[in-house]
Structures are given as structure tokens and as C-alpha cells.
Write a protein that holds these residues in place. Structure first.
Motif, mmCIF file in Angstrom:
data_model
loop_
_atom_site.group_PDB
_atom_site.id
_atom_site.type_symbol
_atom_site.label_atom_id
_atom_site.label_comp_id
_atom_site.label_asym_id
_atom_site.label_seq_id
_atom_site.Cartn_x
_atom_site.Cartn_y
_atom_site.Cartn_z
ATOM 1 N N ALA A 96 0.735 -1.266 0.112
ATOM 2 C CA ALA A 96 -0.057 0.053 0.166
ATOM 3 C C ALA A 96 0.918 1.220 -0.127
ATOM 4 O O ALA A 96 1.888 1.194 0.905
ATOM 5 C CB ALA A 96 -0.975 -0.129 1.367
ATOM 6 N N ARG A 118 0.376 5.445 -0.572
ATOM 7 C CA ARG A 118 -0.722 6.476 -0.552
ATOM 8 C C ARG A 118 -2.136 6.217 -0.261
ATOM 9 O O ARG A 118 -3.204 6.035 -1.019
ATOM 10 C CB ARG A 118 -0.928 7.212 -2.014
ATOM 11 N N GLY A 119 -2.180 5.608 0.862
ATOM 12 C CA GLY A 119 -3.249 5.053 1.624
ATOM 13 C C GLY A 119 -3.510 3.723 1.175
ATOM 14 O O GLY A 119 -2.739 2.723 1.534
ATOM 15 N N THR A 120 -4.552 3.142 0.470
ATOM 16 C CA THR A 120 -4.987 2.011 0.203
ATOM 17 C C THR A 120 -4.644 1.318 -1.057
ATOM 18 O O THR A 120 -4.837 0.343 -1.601
ATOM 19 C CB THR A 120 -6.467 1.803 0.311
ATOM 20 N N GLN A 121 -3.881 2.110 -1.945
ATOM 21 C CA GLN A 121 -3.331 1.721 -3.361
ATOM 22 C C GLN A 121 -2.302 0.740 -3.128
ATOM 23 O O GLN A 121 -1.271 0.911 -2.542
ATOM 24 C CB GLN A 121 -2.788 3.235 -3.854
ATOM 25 N N ARG A 122 -2.453 -0.262 -4.028
ATOM 26 C CA ARG A 122 -1.488 -1.269 -3.926
ATOM 27 C C ARG A 122 -0.672 -1.106 -5.291
ATOM 28 O O ARG A 122 -0.965 -0.430 -6.223
ATOM 29 C CB ARG A 122 -2.161 -2.620 -4.165
ATOM 30 N N ASP A 177 -3.163 0.522 -8.210
ATOM 31 C CA ASP A 177 -4.456 0.392 -7.877
ATOM 32 C C ASP A 177 -4.977 1.853 -7.628
ATOM 33 O O ASP A 177 -4.555 2.657 -6.842
ATOM 34 C CB ASP A 177 -5.244 -0.275 -6.891
ATOM 35 N N ARG A 178 -6.078 2.540 -8.550
ATOM 36 C CA ARG A 178 -6.623 3.694 -8.271
ATOM 37 C C ARG A 178 -7.804 3.712 -7.214
ATOM 38 O O ARG A 178 -8.309 2.777 -7.123
ATOM 39 C CB ARG A 178 -6.963 4.396 -9.394
ATOM 40 N N PRO A 179 -8.053 4.545 -6.369
ATOM 41 C CA PRO A 179 -9.306 4.968 -5.669
ATOM 42 C C PRO A 179 -10.576 4.535 -6.106
ATOM 43 O O PRO A 179 -11.405 4.025 -5.362
ATOM 44 C CB PRO A 179 -9.178 6.306 -4.820
ATOM 45 N N ASP A 180 -10.723 4.757 -7.572
ATOM 46 C CA ASP A 180 -11.816 4.541 -8.340
ATOM 47 C C ASP A 180 -12.096 3.237 -8.683
ATOM 48 O O ASP A 180 -12.957 2.917 -9.512
ATOM 49 C CB ASP A 180 -12.151 5.524 -9.237
ATOM 50 N N GLY A 181 -11.266 2.222 -8.422
ATOM 51 C CA GLY A 181 -11.355 0.708 -8.688
ATOM 52 C C GLY A 181 -10.798 0.468 -10.001
ATOM 53 O O GLY A 181 -10.742 -0.600 -10.327
#
Length: 162
Positions: free
Chosen positions: A64, A66-70, A89-93
Motif C-alpha cells: 500500500a 498513498r493510503g489503500t493503493q497497491r 490501483d486507483r481509488p476509483d477501482g
């Protein structure tokens, strides 16, 4: 004279039942990947035999950021070119793919998806850098086309899960 259990004799009902049970156990313990059909279709859709298949050399999961991005980095080697991509991975899926080619060249880079999804195409810059943004998760395959006038094969990665 052959014994009742000779390898020369055809399978009987008991033999078939044993093989069916063994297949069921093996499929339960190590089932085929759920996307196997899509992977096979993706490979069979290649219509040009003048392609060089790149092999996965390295995969790194950065975790991870920047937060929850893998973030994952994959490196593929072929005889004529190396392809390195970073999948974020972007926050918008969706995902963003940053890629680099070695040797660097301004070429067409295609991201193929299983049918009926359309391919996405970008041009790399002269140093071999390219970006595909807003890509949906799922199976994909990177195809690097030779530069105009270059007599080199296309380089194709194995199917990868985004």
C-alpha cells in the motif's frame, strides 16, 4: 497369458470410476484458475505468428502506498526487448499502468483484453516510456509493436491479472 489387471487391457467401468474420483479430488485440491478460459482465448486470438513471447522475470508487490493503493511491478524479458510495468490501483477501482521499454523506442504499445473488450493503445516516447490510465481490472496482455520500418517481431507478454 495376461493377468486380469494387465496394462494391455482396455479400461473397464471400475477403472473409469477410480479415474473419475481421482480427477474430482485433484480438481478440488488444485482447481484450474477461474479465468483459464479467458487466458486461453486471449492467447488463441493472436493472429500473427511473427511474435516473440516475453517471460516474466520478476514481480514485486510494493504494498500500500498513498493510503489503500497497491502497487506491483512486473518485468518481462524477450530476446529483442524488455518490458517493465508498474500497476497502481486507483481509488476509483481502476488501475494505472506505467511502462518502460528497453531498448527505448517510440513504438505502439497495445494492452489487449479478452473479447469482446477492446484493446487500448498508446505510443511510447523515444525513451520507451508509456502510460495507460483508467484501465479496468481483469486479464490483459501487453503487445509491443515494432517501429515503422523495423524488421523485428512483436513482443507479447503472457496474460496478466490487473
Amino acid at each position: 497369458m495376461t493377468s486380469p489387471h494387465s496394462a494391455d487391457q482396455p479400461l473397464d467401468g471400475l477403472d473409469q470410476a477410480i479415474l473419475d474420483q481421482l480427477a474430482a479430488v485433484l480438481n478440488h485440491l488444485d482447481p484450474p484458475p477461474p479465468d483459464l478460459d479467458d487466458r486461453v482465448r486471449l492467447v488463441l486470438a493472436l493472429d500473427d505468428v511473427d511474435r516473440e513471447v516475453a517471460r516474466l522475470r520478476e514481480e514485486q508487490l510494493v504494498g500500500a502506498v498513498r493510503g489503500t493503493q497497491r502497487t506491483r511491478t512486473l518485468t518481462f524479458d524477450a530476446e529483442s526487448r524488455t518490458v517493465m510495468i508498474t500497476i497502481v490501483d486507483r481509488p476509483d477501482g481502476l488501475v494505472r499502468i506505467d511502462g518502460w521499454l528497453a531498448p527505448g523506442a517510440a513504438v505502439r504499445v497495445e494492452l489487449r483484453h479478452p473479447a469482446p473488450d477492446p484493446s487500448q493503445t498508446v505510443e511510447s516516447d523515444a525513451s520507451g516510456r508509456f502510460v495507460l490510465d483508467g484501465v479496468p481490472h481483469g486479464l490483459a496482455q501487453v503487445v509491443v509493436h515494432p517501429a515503422r520500418g523495423e524488421h523485428a517481431p512483436q513482443v507479447v507478454t503472457p496474460a496478466l491479472a490487473l
